[in-house]
Design a protein around this motif. Structure first.
Motif, short mmCIF file in Angstrom:
data_model
loop_
_atom_site.label_atom_id
_atom_site.label_comp_id
_atom_site.label_asym_id
_atom_site.label_seq_id
_atom_site.Cartn_x
_atom_site.Cartn_y
_atom_site.Cartn_z
N UNK A 39 -9.54 -27.17 5.16
CA UNK A 39 -9.25 -25.74 5.00
C UNK A 39 -7.76 -25.43 4.99
N UNK A 40 -6.97 -26.20 5.74
CA UNK A 40 -5.52 -25.96 5.74
C UNK A 40 -4.93 -26.24 4.36
N UNK A 41 -5.42 -27.29 3.70
CA UNK A 41 -4.97 -27.58 2.35
C UNK A 41 -5.38 -26.45 1.39
N UNK A 42 -6.59 -25.98 1.54
CA UNK A 42 -7.07 -24.89 0.69
C UNK A 42 -6.20 -23.65 0.86
N UNK A 43 -5.82 -23.34 2.09
CA UNK A 43 -4.96 -22.18 2.35
C UNK A 43 -3.59 -22.35 1.70
N UNK A 44 -3.05 -23.57 1.74
CA UNK A 44 -1.75 -23.82 1.10
C UNK A 44 -1.84 -23.57 -0.40
N UNK A 45 -2.89 -24.07 -1.03
CA UNK A 45 -3.05 -23.87 -2.48
C UNK A 45 -3.28 -22.40 -2.79
N UNK A 46 -4.12 -21.74 -2.00
CA UNK A 46 -4.38 -20.32 -2.22
C UNK A 46 -3.10 -19.50 -2.09
N UNK A 47 -2.29 -19.83 -1.07
CA UNK A 47 -1.04 -19.12 -0.88
C UNK A 47 -0.09 -19.31 -2.04
N UNK A 48 -0.03 -20.54 -2.58
CA UNK A 48 0.84 -20.81 -3.73
C UNK A 48 0.34 -20.06 -4.96
N UNK A 49 -0.97 -20.04 -5.16
CA UNK A 49 -1.53 -19.33 -6.31
C UNK A 49 -1.25 -17.83 -6.21
N UNK A 50 -1.37 -17.28 -4.99
CA UNK A 50 -1.09 -15.86 -4.81
C UNK A 50 0.39 -15.57 -5.06
N UNK A 51 1.24 -16.47 -4.61
CA UNK A 51 2.69 -16.28 -4.77
C UNK A 51 3.08 -16.27 -6.25
N UNK A 52 2.43 -17.14 -7.05
CA UNK A 52 2.78 -17.25 -8.46
C UNK A 52 1.92 -16.37 -9.36
N UNK A 53 0.80 -15.91 -8.83
CA UNK A 53 -0.06 -15.04 -9.60
C UNK A 53 -0.87 -15.73 -10.67
N UNK A 54 -1.11 -17.04 -10.50
CA UNK A 54 -1.92 -17.79 -11.47
C UNK A 54 -2.81 -18.76 -10.71
N UNK A 55 -3.89 -19.17 -11.37
CA UNK A 55 -4.75 -20.20 -10.80
C UNK A 55 -4.17 -21.57 -11.14
N UNK A 56 -4.05 -22.44 -10.15
CA UNK A 56 -3.39 -23.72 -10.34
C UNK A 56 -4.35 -24.91 -10.32
N UNK A 57 -5.46 -24.79 -9.58
CA UNK A 57 -6.41 -25.89 -9.41
C UNK A 57 -7.80 -25.40 -9.80
N UNK A 58 -8.53 -26.26 -10.53
CA UNK A 58 -9.92 -25.96 -10.83
C UNK A 58 -10.75 -27.22 -10.57
#
Length: 299
Positions: A39-58
């Protein structure tokens, strides 16, 4: 500067996690590598996606893969982390008067007979360089290199890994080793001769696989009398007459006590040692110096 600018600054930890997920293809594997929860990794990715405004991982099946935006981000993320590492390295002499650290992983023979001279040369050039050596089998060493708990590996080739750069730098002959005074066939023992000896062989690894292939005969499985994890132990047992072995030339060329007889095999058998690095590894001054000294190694 406007406060919104600071809110948009990229987080290096998030970028590192993003790279790990894309390289390993798994949130769980990235979490294991970083020593955190999934979950900590998921939060890091989610935070980065929110910061950039795009989806990064699928997710594609069971694999986590970068989107088109993620692919575009990857090269920038790697470059930013390398620049951050370079900036940290530049500060080290000012912080603690150190010249840096290099963590090496190596097999037993290279660590005893090759690395000391290369390390001495590197330390002569950089007296403050901290060098640590971890000894183990090639598979464990490469796993630790992948996890970035080692900076460089020196292993017998072949080695594989999509994230590795592999450079052969030294070739050595594998020799028949017998108790002192043992009669050796003219031109060196062949595979049939060696199969008839009591064999004491090193257990596992690329070198052992090469030896087994050299010894192989149709419908015959090589079963040595004893197997060991220490080449030095094998030398001692051969010296007291318990059998013959096939060992790297580096391990036996300095047998000053005259307790062993050595000979080339017929046909000759060699192995190559390689320098292995992560592709994304920042080459610090100390690491560059260590690589230079390994490349310069001669008998």
């Amino acid at each position: 500067m406007h406060k919104d600018f600071f809110g948009m600054l990229l987080n290096l930890d998030q970028l590192a996690t993003f790279i790990n997920v894309t390289d390993l293809g798994s949130f769980t594997a990235a979490a294991d590598k970083e020593g955190v929860t999934q979950p900590a990794v998921s939060l890091q990715i989610k935070g980065l996606e929110q910061r950039l405004g795009v989806r990064l991982i699928e997710r594609v099946g069971r694999q986590a893969q970068p989107t088109a935006a993620g692919i575009d981000l990857l090269s920038h993320a790697r470059r930013l982390l390398q620049q951050a590492a370079a900036a940290e390295e530049a500060m080290m002499p000012h912080r603690d008067s150190s010249s840096g650290r290099v963590r090496i992983g190596s097999g037993g023979t290279a660590s005893i007979h090759l690395l000391p001279r290369a390390i001495a040369a590197a330390r002569q050039s950089m007296p403050g360089l901290e060098i640590t050596v971890s000894i183990g089998n090639a598979d464990d060493i490469l796993r630790n290199l992948e996890a970035n708990s080692l900076d460089i590996a020196v292993v017998a080739l072949p080695a594989s890994g999509r994230n590795f750069e592999i450079e052969p730098f030294y070739e050595e002959e594998l020799l028949a080793v017998a108790p002192a005074g043992s009669p050796v066939p003219k031109g060196g023992p062949d595979a049939a001769f060696m199969r008839d000896r009591t064999l004491l062989l090193y257990e596992g690894g690329n070198t052992r696989r090469a030896i087994d292939a050299w010894l192989a005969a149709p419908d015959t499985r090589i079963r040595p009398a004893m197997e060991f994890g220490s080449i030095e132990a094998i030398k001692e047992l051969v010296a007291v007459g318990l059998g013959w072995s096939i060992l790297p030339g580096l391990a036996v060329k300095r047998d000053r006590a005259g307790l062993l007889t050595t000979s080339s095999l017929r046909p000759k058998l060699t192995r190559r040692l390689g320098i292995v690095l992560r592709r994304d590894k920042h080459l610090t001054r100390g690491l560059r110096e260590m690589i230079k000294c390994l490349r310069a190694f001669e008998d």
